[in-house]
Design a protein around this motif. Structure first.
Motif, mmCIF file in Angstrom:
data_model
loop_
_atom_site.group_PDB
_atom_site.id
_atom_site.type_symbol
_atom_site.label_atom_id
_atom_site.label_comp_id
_atom_site.label_asym_id
_atom_site.label_seq_id
_atom_site.Cartn_x
_atom_site.Cartn_y
_atom_site.Cartn_z
ATOM 1 N N MET A 194 -6.497 -19.383 -22.169
ATOM 2 C CA MET A 194 -6.216 -20.821 -22.182
ATOM 3 C C MET A 194 -4.745 -21.107 -21.878
ATOM 4 S SD MET A 194 -8.485 -22.392 -25.253
ATOM 5 C CE MET A 194 -8.965 -21.003 -26.271
ATOM 6 N N VAL A 195 -3.850 -20.357 -22.497
ATOM 7 C CA VAL A 195 -2.414 -20.557 -22.280
ATOM 8 C C VAL A 195 -2.055 -20.260 -20.825
ATOM 9 C CG1 VAL A 195 -0.103 -19.682 -22.859
ATOM 10 C CG2 VAL A 195 -1.729 -20.214 -24.681
ATOM 11 N N GLU A 196 -2.581 -19.171 -20.292
ATOM 12 C CA GLU A 196 -2.296 -18.817 -18.897
ATOM 13 C C GLU A 196 -2.877 -19.846 -17.938
ATOM 14 O OE1 GLU A 196 -3.459 -14.718 -18.459
ATOM 15 O OE2 GLU A 196 -1.723 -14.030 -19.611
ATOM 16 N N ALA A 197 -4.066 -20.381 -18.249
ATOM 17 C CA ALA A 197 -4.666 -21.425 -17.411
ATOM 18 C C ALA A 197 -3.829 -22.699 -17.466
ATOM 19 C CB ALA A 197 -6.096 -21.697 -17.863
ATOM 20 N N LEU A 198 -3.328 -23.047 -18.651
ATOM 21 C CA LEU A 198 -2.484 -24.225 -18.815
ATOM 22 C C LEU A 198 -1.206 -24.097 -17.984
ATOM 23 C CD1 LEU A 198 -1.805 -26.903 -20.360
ATOM 24 C CD2 LEU A 198 -0.672 -25.443 -22.028
ATOM 25 N N ILE A 199 -0.551 -22.959 -18.089
ATOM 26 C CA ILE A 199 0.685 -22.727 -17.339
ATOM 27 C C ILE A 199 0.413 -22.767 -15.840
ATOM 28 C CG2 ILE A 199 2.469 -21.011 -16.810
ATOM 29 C CD1 ILE A 199 2.248 -20.146 -19.804
ATOM 30 N N ALA A 200 -0.667 -22.132 -15.404
ATOM 31 C CA ALA A 200 -1.013 -22.115 -13.983
ATOM 32 C C ALA A 200 -1.289 -23.527 -13.473
ATOM 33 C CB ALA A 200 -2.227 -21.218 -13.741
ATOM 34 N N GLU A 201 -2.032 -24.321 -14.236
ATOM 35 C CA GLU A 201 -2.373 -25.686 -13.796
ATOM 36 C C GLU A 201 -1.141 -26.571 -13.737
ATOM 37 O OE1 GLU A 201 -4.848 -28.250 -12.012
ATOM 38 O OE2 GLU A 201 -5.304 -26.189 -12.559
ATOM 39 N N ILE A 202 -0.245 -26.461 -14.708
ATOM 40 C CA ILE A 202 1.004 -27.232 -14.675
ATOM 41 C C ILE A 202 1.804 -26.861 -13.436
ATOM 42 C CG2 ILE A 202 3.274 -27.511 -15.780
ATOM 43 C CD1 ILE A 202 1.794 -27.341 -18.490
ATOM 44 N N THR A 203 1.909 -25.572 -13.146
ATOM 45 C CA THR A 203 2.661 -25.089 -11.991
ATOM 46 C C THR A 203 2.051 -25.587 -10.688
ATOM 47 O OG1 THR A 203 3.285 -23.120 -13.251
ATOM 48 C CG2 THR A 203 3.561 -23.013 -10.877
ATOM 49 N N ILE A 204 0.729 -25.485 -10.561
ATOM 50 C CA ILE A 204 0.035 -25.920 -9.340
ATOM 51 C C ILE A 204 0.204 -27.421 -9.124
ATOM 52 C CG2 ILE A 204 -2.264 -26.268 -8.326
ATOM 53 C CD1 ILE A 204 -3.025 -23.540 -9.683
ATOM 54 N N GLN A 205 -0.036 -28.209 -10.177
ATOM 55 C CA GLN A 205 0.056 -29.666 -10.039
ATOM 56 C C GLN A 205 1.482 -30.100 -9.691
ATOM 57 O OE1 GLN A 205 -2.482 -31.767 -9.856
ATOM 58 N NE2 GLN A 205 -3.808 -30.002 -10.120
ATOM 59 N N ALA A 206 2.476 -29.506 -10.334
ATOM 60 C CA ALA A 206 3.867 -29.857 -10.045
ATOM 61 C C ALA A 206 4.246 -29.443 -8.625
ATOM 62 C CB ALA A 206 4.801 -29.202 -11.057
ATOM 63 N N ALA A 207 3.769 -28.286 -8.176
ATOM 64 C CA ALA A 207 4.050 -27.829 -6.809
ATOM 65 C C ALA A 207 3.430 -28.762 -5.775
ATOM 66 C CB ALA A 207 3.535 -26.406 -6.613
ATOM 67 N N ASN A 208 2.339 -29.420 -6.150
ATOM 68 C CA ASN A 208 1.683 -30.373 -5.251
ATOM 69 C C ASN A 208 2.280 -31.773 -5.346
ATOM 70 O OD1 ASN A 208 -0.087 -28.507 -4.133
ATOM 71 N ND2 ASN A 208 -1.595 -28.798 -5.748
ATOM 72 N N GLY A 209 3.362 -31.929 -6.094
ATOM 73 C CA GLY A 209 4.071 -33.193 -6.154
ATOM 74 C C GLY A 209 3.739 -34.078 -7.342
ATOM 75 N N ALA A 210 2.840 -33.629 -8.204
ATOM 76 C CA ALA A 210 2.468 -34.432 -9.370
ATOM 77 C C ALA A 210 3.500 -34.252 -10.490
ATOM 78 C CB ALA A 210 1.092 -34.028 -9.882
ATOM 79 N N THR A 211 3.658 -35.290 -11.286
ATOM 80 C CA THR A 211 4.436 -35.195 -12.512
ATOM 81 C C THR A 211 3.433 -34.960 -13.631
ATOM 82 O OG1 THR A 211 6.147 -36.668 -11.686
ATOM 83 C CG2 THR A 211 5.998 -36.418 -14.068
ATOM 84 N N VAL A 212 3.605 -33.878 -14.378
ATOM 85 C CA VAL A 212 2.670 -33.523 -15.436
ATOM 86 C C VAL A 212 3.276 -33.938 -16.776
ATOM 87 C CG1 VAL A 212 1.382 -31.658 -16.522
ATOM 88 C CG2 VAL A 212 1.853 -31.565 -14.067
ATOM 89 N N ASN A 213 2.651 -34.934 -17.410
ATOM 90 C CA ASN A 213 3.109 -35.423 -18.708
ATOM 91 C C ASN A 213 2.233 -34.830 -19.799
ATOM 92 O OD1 ASN A 213 5.187 -37.329 -17.913
ATOM 93 N ND2 ASN A 213 3.517 -38.491 -17.007
ATOM 94 N N VAL A 214 2.865 -34.166 -20.759
ATOM 95 C CA VAL A 214 2.156 -33.639 -21.915
ATOM 96 C C VAL A 214 2.694 -34.420 -23.117
ATOM 97 C CG1 VAL A 214 1.618 -31.602 -23.301
ATOM 98 C CG2 VAL A 214 1.979 -31.361 -20.829
ATOM 99 N N THR A 215 1.901 -35.360 -23.597
ATOM 100 C CA THR A 215 2.321 -36.237 -24.679
ATOM 101 C C THR A 215 2.738 -35.416 -25.900
ATOM 102 O OG1 THR A 215 0.790 -37.910 -23.885
ATOM 103 C CG2 THR A 215 1.619 -38.182 -26.121
ATOM 104 N N GLY A 216 3.899 -35.749 -26.435
ATOM 105 C CA GLY A 216 4.421 -35.052 -27.601
ATOM 106 C C GLY A 216 5.215 -33.799 -27.257
ATOM 107 N N LEU A 217 5.210 -33.398 -25.972
ATOM 108 C CA LEU A 217 5.949 -32.209 -25.555
ATOM 109 C C LEU A 217 6.999 -32.574 -24.519
ATOM 110 C CD1 LEU A 217 6.301 -29.116 -25.709
ATOM 111 C CD2 LEU A 217 4.626 -28.955 -23.865
ATOM 112 N N GLY A 218 6.561 -33.064 -23.363
ATOM 113 C CA GLY A 218 7.516 -33.432 -22.332
ATOM 114 C C GLY A 218 6.873 -33.591 -20.979
#
Length: 91
Positions: free
Chosen positions: A28-52
């Motif tokens: 789960m942690v590795e999938a989360l990190i991978a998805e954040i990286t992929i989405q940000a690389a594609n130009g998306a801003t990834v907001n995780v409420t309560g984190l950043g």
């Protein structure tokens, strides 16, 4: 609390709090990190409420110096993943 909190420490802590197997939490942690990286690389801003917020940013090309020789070198433009914490998590 430890000064350095690694990914394996995070996996252990989440597994202990949730009762899930460490292998499942690791996936789960590795999938989360991978998805954040992929989405940000594609130009998306990834907001995780309560984190950043995670966002891909560009560092402009610039001129630098080789510390050994003092020669001028061109440093090319580069991409990096920026993180901006939300107010509750700022120290």
């Amino acid at each position: 609390m430890a000064k350095n909190f690694s990914k394996s420490n995070l996996i252990d802590a989440v597994a202990n709090k949730t009762g899930f197997a460490k292998t499942n939490v690791q996936e789960m942690v590795e999938a989360l990190i991978a998805e954040i990286t992929i989405q940000a690389a594609n130009g998306a801003t990834v907001n995780v409420t309560g984190l950043g917020r995670f966002q891909q940013k560009t560092r402009k090309a610039r001129e630098g110096r080789n510390p050994a020789t003092g020669a001028t070198v061109q440093i090319p433009e580069s991409q990096y993943l920026a993180f901006k914490p939300t107010k509750p998590t700022k120290a």
